[in-house]
Write a protein that holds these residues in place. Sequence first.
Motif, short mmCIF file in Angstrom:
data_model
loop_
_atom_site.label_atom_id
_atom_site.label_comp_id
_atom_site.label_asym_id
_atom_site.label_seq_id
_atom_site.Cartn_x
_atom_site.Cartn_y
_atom_site.Cartn_z
N ARG A 128 1.20 3.15 -10.00
CA ARG A 128 -0.26 3.32 -9.85
C ARG A 128 -1.04 3.58 -11.05
O ARG A 128 -0.47 4.33 -12.07
N ALA A 141 7.84 2.89 -0.87
CA ALA A 141 6.94 1.55 -0.35
C ALA A 141 7.26 0.39 -0.88
O ALA A 141 7.21 -0.61 -0.32
N THR A 153 0.78 -1.23 0.00
CA THR A 153 -0.23 0.20 0.01
C THR A 153 0.69 1.18 -0.02
O THR A 153 2.02 1.30 0.72
N SER A 154 0.38 2.32 -0.51
CA SER A 154 0.95 3.66 -0.90
C SER A 154 -0.12 4.53 -1.05
O SER A 154 -0.73 4.75 -1.94
N HIS A 155 -0.27 5.54 0.12
CA HIS A 155 -1.23 6.69 -0.15
C HIS A 155 -2.75 6.04 -0.31
O HIS A 155 -3.35 6.45 -1.18
N SER A 162 14.19 6.83 2.19
CA SER A 162 14.37 5.43 2.42
C SER A 162 15.76 5.31 2.68
O SER A 162 16.49 6.08 2.53
N ASP A 218 7.06 8.33 -3.46
CA ASP A 218 6.57 7.63 -2.23
C ASP A 218 6.31 6.14 -2.55
O ASP A 218 6.39 5.35 -1.88
N ASP A 219 5.65 5.95 -3.77
CA ASP A 219 5.25 4.67 -4.06
C ASP A 219 6.59 3.66 -4.22
O ASP A 219 6.50 2.87 -3.77
#
Length: 378
Positions: free
Chosen positions: A113, A135, A57-59, A170, A131-132
């Motif tokens: 996504r 993750a 999961t991301s956002h 990260s 961000d993805d």
Amino acid sequence: MTRPADRLRYTFADGRRGEVGAAESPLRCDRDQLVGAGDRSAPWVRVALNLTETQFTSHGQSLHGVLIEPPGATAASPLVVLVHGSERTSPTTGSYPYILAALGLRVFAYDKRGTGQSEGEYTQNFELLADDAAAAFAEARRLAAGRFTEIGYFGGSQGGWVAPLAATRSDPQFVAVGFGLMASPIEEDRDQVLTELRGQGASAQVLAAAREVTDATATLVRSHFTEGFDALAAVKARYGDSSWFRSIRGEYTGGILASSEADLRRIGRARFDNLELIWDYDAMAALPRVRARQLWILAEEDREAPPSVTLERLSRVRRDGADLEIYSFPGTDHGMVEYTRAPDGSRSYGRITDGYFRLLADWIAGRISGRYGRARQR
């Protein structure tokens, strides 16, 4: 091998690629088996890679990924997270993850996504995509826990903007980039237009005029099509009858020039500015904050991502103390693809240049040795 042979393609680790069964192909289909082109060739055997599919999961969106591990791989091999370019296709159906696995790496590939089996809307927002990627990095490390030495990113093309930014969110040990940019999307379009015109033999006067044109189109996209219409009309009136003006393509400038002002005012944003792209994205802001070792591989004749500005900026970051290596391959265009040039300047594309995949895999694994095709260390 149930599909017609002319719909099957191959890519080898040395960069050769093409259609199975074509006249020059080293591969053909025989009774649903893949065999060498020779009459007495034995059928090729599929390598039983270990594939572990997952959702993470991301956002708030569920993204699909797969961990690809070579059979018999030891914990001494690194793990690389593949960061997308701008494509909408799934990397799990492409050649990159499997070539890198064939060269001894563990690979985590995921659908960005809005593509493949991942939820969400397709976007080119680098902040969200970073961000993805972060993750995906966390999920890859979880899945392969105890079975790798180092973990890091590889980003190709647009992934060259995303992977370094993800590295600041990260803790990778390495970041590798192929045919990426240290320039903004607006600078990319400008440099692409100028590179195309130089290839046509444009004079310094024409190149200066073309800069006026790209400045006008940049104002439009930067303002999300609320400003710049008068400036665009002025350059169209000044240069519109010139053959060089009509030949402009670029990333978006050619499309804007081919559109009427009425259409640009009405649907310009929907056509050219609908993917949340950060037009003035400052890639240099992230790069000095990357603490991992970095590799950048550039295509010296890249028309889509002209490398001169990127090379100068990477060299500056390296002089300031970054652990950063740069290689380039002559005679290659975007994707590290070799080409032949026709008398009219057009290009016909062939193989991925020899040495590119080996350089990438060997650098990630910390085993650089010897020559890699025509690669030049910069």
